[in-house]
Design an enzyme around this catalytic site. Structure first.
Site, PDB file in Angstrom:
ATOM      1  N   SER A 207       0.841  -1.202   0.000  1.00  0.00           N
ATOM      2  CA  SER A 207       0.000   0.000   0.000  1.00  0.00           C
ATOM      3  C   SER A 207       0.874   1.249   0.000  1.00  0.00           C
ATOM      4  O   SER A 207       2.076   1.180   0.231  1.00  0.00           O
ATOM      5  CB  SER A 207      -0.916   0.011   1.222  1.00  0.00           C
ATOM      6  OG  SER A 207      -0.257   0.612   2.319  1.00  0.00           O
ATOM      7  N   LYS A 208       0.209   2.363  -0.207  1.00  0.00           N
ATOM      8  CA  LYS A 208       0.894   3.657  -0.268  1.00  0.00           C
ATOM      9  C   LYS A 208       1.625   3.992   1.022  1.00  0.00           C
ATOM     10  O   LYS A 208       2.534   4.810   1.019  1.00  0.00           O
ATOM     11  CB  LYS A 208      -0.161   4.755  -0.497  1.00  0.00           C
ATOM     12  CG  LYS A 208      -0.381   5.032  -1.949  1.00  0.00           C
ATOM     13  CD  LYS A 208      -1.158   6.310  -2.131  1.00  0.00           C
ATOM     14  CE  LYS A 208      -1.316   6.546  -3.619  1.00  0.00           C
ATOM     15  NZ  LYS A 208      -2.449   7.314  -3.975  1.00  0.00           N
TER      16      LYS A 208
END
Ligand code: GLU
Length: 483
Positions: A252-253
């Site tokens: 994920s970011k």
């Protein structure tokens, strides 16, 4: 199987993610294995989450990676249109076919009613399965429901038997009848769901190999049943293992870039990203790790795709990029650097090729293009537009009664008279080292801190050559004012 026809079918709800890029790459390579066709279709039936700019970005990023499609959006072909939003009639006709054949039926529950049914199921500790009504609602019931402003959807009537998917990566996966239910194929707004549109399009477009992320494997039984209902041929399936971060969580970011565009903006080379992405779940065997697109086309094979979750190792990617940048020829780097500069605001002028080549040379060993402005951007900034790093000033200039400042003063007078060539500057610096019986650091570092504000910059001669005499002296003056 004849020649393979694959597709990448992104939903433009966001930009191209590295996971999506891997799916696209593997589909591209699969098609190339047999001299087959790779198709790009845009799955944009979710009008609420649609983002038109994402379509352009996905296309741009795929091209940047060098993943070219033979058929589909922008390039055309015999099976268009290639945007699902332009294919509503086709879906409506197919949904009608299932309704006419008694293989699908209307349903009218509101979201609240469905929620209540789910809550009731949970309270009774059973899995919610949509209860098929008996008798099934008719077209007249659907008209009535519409007139009463009730939602009208179409559900697929499952045949209530186990479904076995033969996956090229995960093997046989069986979904028991008890785990299935009558899923929605047409939404209240008239648009088909992903399942319906995806299956119809794959069949009509002649796709015979479906390769996508593992997250879709649990949905594939629906596609198998829909294909059977339509009498479509079954494609081969290959689901790709999940991509995790180094802590074993879904990528994920949270811990860095995940969009292809972000890696481009951060100064990575596309061929490096392709190389790295190819190894997320696939391996060529042996100790081979460095592969070009040509190499991948030669070596790729489905049987070397593993089931185990892939790890997205950012440090490895950075090391790949560092090695590739060191090995790449200058023209390749120049094109990459220009691309980097066109996407980023830096003080470095992007249109002077000989300057850019010079910067690439004096920064050899850089990890990504971003290292170059980080180190050299200050040389192109205004003379009063950079800050002095406090620690550097203390250590190099102020310490020992300001001996660094004194050295700077001494150097300033000499630099003012120095011929501005690399050799002359070098002779000057070496001369002062000898004259004062000090090491190079005692001479070069005060200049460096004065003209860049920090202790890191390219070699002092390179630094001063880029700045020129006037800026060098102006910066030294500015620095001496701090004394
Ligand atoms: N439009 C789907 C997605 O991007 C494609 C899934 C598939 O490949 O079937 O999520």
């Amino acid at each position: 199987m004849d020649t393979i026809k694959t597709r990448f079918a992104p939903s433009p709800t966001g930009w191209l993610h590295v996971g999506g890029a891997r799916t696209a790459l593997f589909n591209y390579l699969l098609a190339k294995l047999t001299g087959g066709t790779f198709l790009l279709r845009i799955e944009d039936t979710d009008r609420a989450r649609h983002d038109e700019s994402a379509v352009e970005k996905i296309i741009e990023d795929l091209r940047w990676l060098g993943i070219e499609w033979d058929e589909g959006v922008e390039v055309g072909g015999d099976n268009g249109p290639y945007r699902q939003s332009e294919r509503l009639e086709i879906y409506t006709e197919h949904i009608g076919r299932l309704l006419d054949a008694g293989l699908a039926y209307y349903a009218f529950e509101t979201p609240e009613e469905l929620d209540a049914m789910r809550t009731a199921a949970r309270a009774e500790k059973r899995n919610f399965r949509y209860p098929r009504p008996d008798p099934l609602p008719t077209a007249a019931d659907a008209d009535k429901a519409r007139a009463e402003d009730k939602p009208v959807v179409v559900r697929f009537k499952i045949p209530k038997r186990d479904v076995t998917i033969r996956d090229e990566v995960f093997g046989e996966v069986t979904v028991a009848a008890a785990e299935q239910d009558d899923f929605i194929i047409a939404k209240d707004d008239g648009w088909p769901t992903y399942h319906l549109a995806n299956v119809v399009d794959d069949a009509l477009m002649g796709v015979n190999f479906v390769c996508r992320g593992q997250e879709f494997l649990s949905q594939t039984w629906r596609h198998v049943l829909l294909r059977e209902a339509f009498g479509f041929a079954e494609p081969k399936y290959a689901h790709l293992p999940l991509i995790m971060d180094m802590a074993g969580r879904k990528l994920s970011k949270r811990d860095g870039a995940v969009e292809v565009h972000a890696f481009r903006t951060a100064g990575y080379l596309p061929e490096v990203l392709v190389n790295f992405i190819a190894l997320l779940g696939w391996n060529p065997g042996g100790n081979i790790e460095q592969l070009t697109m040509d190499g991948l086309r030669d070596m790729f094979s489905v049987d070397r795709i593993g089931k185990a979750n892939a790890k997205f190792d950012r440090e490895k990617l950075l090391a790949f990029n560092t090695d590739a940048a060191a090995a790449a020829d200058e023209n390749r780097l120049l094109a990459g650097f220009r691309d980097y500069l066109s996407l980023n605001e830096t003080p470095i002028p992007g249109d002077d090729d000989s300057l850019l080549l010079h910067l690439l040379r004096i920064n050899k060993g850089f990890r990504t293009f971003a290292d170059i402005p980080a180190k050299c951007g200050v040389l192109f900034a205004a003379d009063d537009a950079y800050d002095y790093d406090e620690k550097a000033v203390k250590k190099v200039l102020a310490k020992g009664d300001g001996s660094g400042y004194a050295m700077l003063e001494h150097l300033k007078a000499k630099l003012a008279d120095c011929e501005w060539t690399e050799d002359a500057i070098q002779a000057l610096v070496e001369g002062v080292c000898a004259e004062k019986s000090v090491g190079m650091g005692k001479v070069a570092q005060p200049i460096r801190v004065a003209v860049t504000g920090t202790t890191v910059s390219p070699a002092i001669y390179d630094t001063l050559m880029i700045l020129g005499r006037e800026k060098t002296l102006a910066r030294i003056d500015r620095c001496l004012l701090m004394r």
